[in-house]
Design a protein around this motif. Structure first.
Motif, PDB file in Angstrom:
ATOM      1  N   MET A   1       0.822  -1.204   0.000  1.00 59.55           N
ATOM      2  CA  MET A   1       0.000   0.000   0.000  1.00 59.55           C
ATOM      3  C   MET A   1       0.855   1.252   0.000  1.00 59.55           C
ATOM      4  O   MET A   1       1.972   1.240   0.517  1.00 59.55           O
ATOM      5  CB  MET A   1      -0.857   0.032   1.274  1.00 59.55           C
ATOM      6  N   SER A   2       0.277   2.318  -0.529  1.00 58.90           N
ATOM      7  CA  SER A   2       0.914   3.637  -0.460  1.00 58.90           C
ATOM      8  C   SER A   2       0.769   4.163   0.968  1.00 58.90           C
ATOM      9  O   SER A   2       0.075   3.576   1.798  1.00 58.90           O
ATOM     10  CB  SER A   2       0.216   4.595  -1.428  1.00 58.90           C
ATOM     11  N   VAL A   3       1.401   5.301   1.244  1.00 55.45           N
ATOM     12  CA  VAL A   3       1.305   5.922   2.571  1.00 55.45           C
ATOM     13  C   VAL A   3      -0.161   6.225   2.898  1.00 55.45           C
ATOM     14  O   VAL A   3      -0.643   5.914   3.988  1.00 55.45           O
ATOM     15  CB  VAL A   3       2.151   7.214   2.644  1.00 55.45           C
ATOM     16  N   LYS A   4      -0.857   6.813   1.950  1.00 56.34           N
ATOM     17  CA  LYS A   4      -2.268   7.175   2.160  1.00 56.34           C
ATOM     18  C   LYS A   4      -3.110   5.936   2.455  1.00 56.34           C
ATOM     19  O   LYS A   4      -3.916   5.937   3.387  1.00 56.34           O
ATOM     20  CB  LYS A   4      -2.789   7.892   0.913  1.00 56.34           C
ATOM     21  N   GLU A   5      -2.916   4.889   1.675  1.00 50.23           N
ATOM     22  CA  GLU A   5      -3.680   3.651   1.868  1.00 50.23           C
ATOM     23  C   GLU A   5      -3.328   2.983   3.197  1.00 50.23           C
ATOM     24  O   GLU A   5      -4.209   2.482   3.898  1.00 50.23           O
ATOM     25  CB  GLU A   5      -3.410   2.686   0.715  1.00 50.23           C
ATOM     26  N   ALA A   6      -2.046   3.000   3.548  1.00 49.70           N
ATOM     27  CA  ALA A   6      -1.598   2.382   4.800  1.00 49.70           C
ATOM     28  C   ALA A   6      -2.171   3.126   6.000  1.00 49.70           C
ATOM     29  O   ALA A   6      -2.595   2.500   6.981  1.00 49.70           O
ATOM     30  CB  ALA A   6      -0.075   2.347   4.854  1.00 49.70           C
ATOM     31  N   ALA A   7      -2.193   4.445   5.943  1.00 49.94           N
ATOM     32  CA  ALA A   7      -2.766   5.235   7.031  1.00 49.94           C
ATOM     33  C   ALA A   7      -4.251   4.917   7.188  1.00 49.94           C
ATOM     34  O   ALA A   7      -4.734   4.712   8.312  1.00 49.94           O
ATOM     35  CB  ALA A   7      -2.563   6.726   6.771  1.00 49.94           C
ATOM     36  N   LYS A   8      -4.951   4.851   6.088  1.00 46.90           N
ATOM     37  CA  LYS A   8      -6.378   4.518   6.121  1.00 46.90           C
ATOM     38  C   LYS A   8      -6.573   3.112   6.688  1.00 46.90           C
ATOM     39  O   LYS A   8      -7.462   2.881   7.505  1.00 46.90           O
ATOM     40  CB  LYS A   8      -6.976   4.619   4.721  1.00 46.90           C
ATOM     41  N   TYR A   9      -5.755   2.169   6.262  1.00 49.37           N
ATOM     42  CA  TYR A   9      -5.832   0.787   6.736  1.00 49.37           C
ATOM     43  C   TYR A   9      -5.662   0.717   8.253  1.00 49.37           C
ATOM     44  O   TYR A   9      -6.336  -0.056   8.932  1.00 49.37           O
ATOM     45  CB  TYR A   9      -4.758  -0.047   6.028  1.00 49.37           C
ATOM     46  N   CYS A  10      -4.764   1.558   8.795  1.00 45.76           N
ATOM     47  CA  CYS A  10      -4.493   1.572  10.242  1.00 45.76           C
ATOM     48  C   CYS A  10      -5.469   2.457  11.003  1.00 45.76           C
ATOM     49  O   CYS A  10      -5.466   2.456  12.239  1.00 45.76           O
ATOM     50  CB  CYS A  10      -3.066   2.024  10.501  1.00 45.76           C
ATOM     51  N   GLY A  11      -6.264   3.235  10.299  1.00 51.92           N
ATOM     52  CA  GLY A  11      -7.268   4.069  10.948  1.00 51.92           C
ATOM     53  C   GLY A  11      -6.735   5.345  11.559  1.00 51.92           C
ATOM     54  O   GLY A  11      -7.280   5.849  12.540  1.00 51.92           O
ATOM     55  N   VAL A  12      -5.661   5.879  10.977  1.00 52.08           N
ATOM     56  CA  VAL A  12      -5.073   7.123  11.476  1.00 52.08           C
ATOM     57  C   VAL A  12      -4.876   8.101  10.323  1.00 52.08           C
ATOM     58  O   VAL A  12      -4.958   7.724   9.155  1.00 52.08           O
ATOM     59  CB  VAL A  12      -3.716   6.876  12.176  1.00 52.08           C
ATOM     60  N   SER A  13      -4.584   9.353  10.659  1.00 46.86           N
ATOM     61  CA  SER A  13      -4.323  10.341   9.612  1.00 46.86           C
ATOM     62  C   SER A  13      -2.980  10.063   8.957  1.00 46.86           C
ATOM     63  O   SER A  13      -2.113   9.397   9.539  1.00 46.86           O
ATOM     64  CB  SER A  13      -4.322  11.757  10.202  1.00 46.86           C
ATOM     65  N   ARG A  14      -2.817  10.603   7.783  1.00 49.55           N
ATOM     66  CA  ARG A  14      -1.538  10.437   7.083  1.00 49.55           C
ATOM     67  C   ARG A  14      -0.396  11.062   7.878  1.00 49.55           C
ATOM     68  O   ARG A  14       0.692  10.503   7.973  1.00 49.55           O
ATOM     69  CB  ARG A  14      -1.638  11.058   5.686  1.00 49.55           C
ATOM     70  N   THR A  15      -0.659  12.220   8.473  1.00 51.27           N
ATOM     71  CA  THR A  15       0.364  12.904   9.277  1.00 51.27           C
ATOM     72  C   THR A  15       0.782  12.047  10.461  1.00 51.27           C
ATOM     73  O   THR A  15       1.974  11.872  10.718  1.00 51.27           O
ATOM     74  CB  THR A  15      -0.154  14.263   9.762  1.00 51.27           C
ATOM     75  N   ALA A  16      -0.186  11.519  11.185  1.00 47.37           N
ATOM     76  CA  ALA A  16       0.123  10.657  12.334  1.00 47.37           C
ATOM     77  C   ALA A  16       0.883   9.420  11.881  1.00 47.37           C
ATOM     78  O   ALA A  16       1.832   8.989  12.535  1.00 47.37           O
ATOM     79  CB  ALA A  16      -1.157  10.246  13.055  1.00 47.37           C
ATOM     80  N   PHE A  17       0.476   8.875  10.757  1.00 46.23           N
ATOM     81  CA  PHE A  17       1.136   7.681  10.240  1.00 46.23           C
ATOM     82  C   PHE A  17       2.598   7.966   9.924  1.00 46.23           C
ATOM     83  O   PHE A  17       3.481   7.216  10.324  1.00 46.23           O
ATOM     84  CB  PHE A  17       0.406   7.182   8.988  1.00 46.23           C
ATOM     85  N   GLU A  18       2.842   9.063   9.226  1.00 43.79           N
ATOM     86  CA  GLU A  18       4.210   9.379   8.785  1.00 43.79           C
ATOM     87  C   GLU A  18       5.119   9.829   9.933  1.00 43.79           C
ATOM     88  O   GLU A  18       6.329   9.691   9.830  1.00 43.79           O
ATOM     89  CB  GLU A  18       4.184  10.434   7.686  1.00 43.79           C
ATOM     90  N   THR A  19       4.561  10.344  10.996  1.00 42.45           N
ATOM     91  CA  THR A  19       5.409  10.806  12.104  1.00 42.45           C
ATOM     92  C   THR A  19       5.435   9.784  13.245  1.00 42.45           C
ATOM     93  O   THR A  19       6.470   9.193  13.517  1.00 42.45           O
ATOM     94  CB  THR A  19       4.933  12.177  12.623  1.00 42.45           C
TER      95      THR A  19
END
Length: 72
Positions: free
Chosen positions: A20-38
């Motif tokens: 998955m891309s960053v956006k898809e992975a964040a959605k999969y984990c149920g968090v925002s993209r910003t939270a996911f990346e940091t």
């Protein structure tokens, strides 16, 4: 093909994807993209980086293992 059939087919294909891309992975984990990346990066989650390919990818298996490691 009916619209609902197309939606079901798309969801099934989506569930089969392993990477998955960053956006898809964040959605999969149920968090925002910003939270996911940091926050997730600080906690040790690392992307798959392929030289010459600009996008970061995350495997579904790695995401599941990462989430399970922090389950209480």
């Amino acid at each position: 093909m009916k619209r609902i059939d197309k939606l079901v087919e798309w969801k099934m294909k989506e569930a089969e994807r392993q990477y998955m891309s960053v956006k898809e992975a964040a959605k999969y984990c149920g968090v925002s993209r910003t939270a996911f990346e940091t926050t997730f990066a600080e906690a040790g989650l690392r992307p798959i980086v392929i030289p010459g390919f600009a996008r970061k990818l995350y495997s579904k298996k790695a995401l599941d293992e990462f989430m399970m490691a922090y389950q209480r």
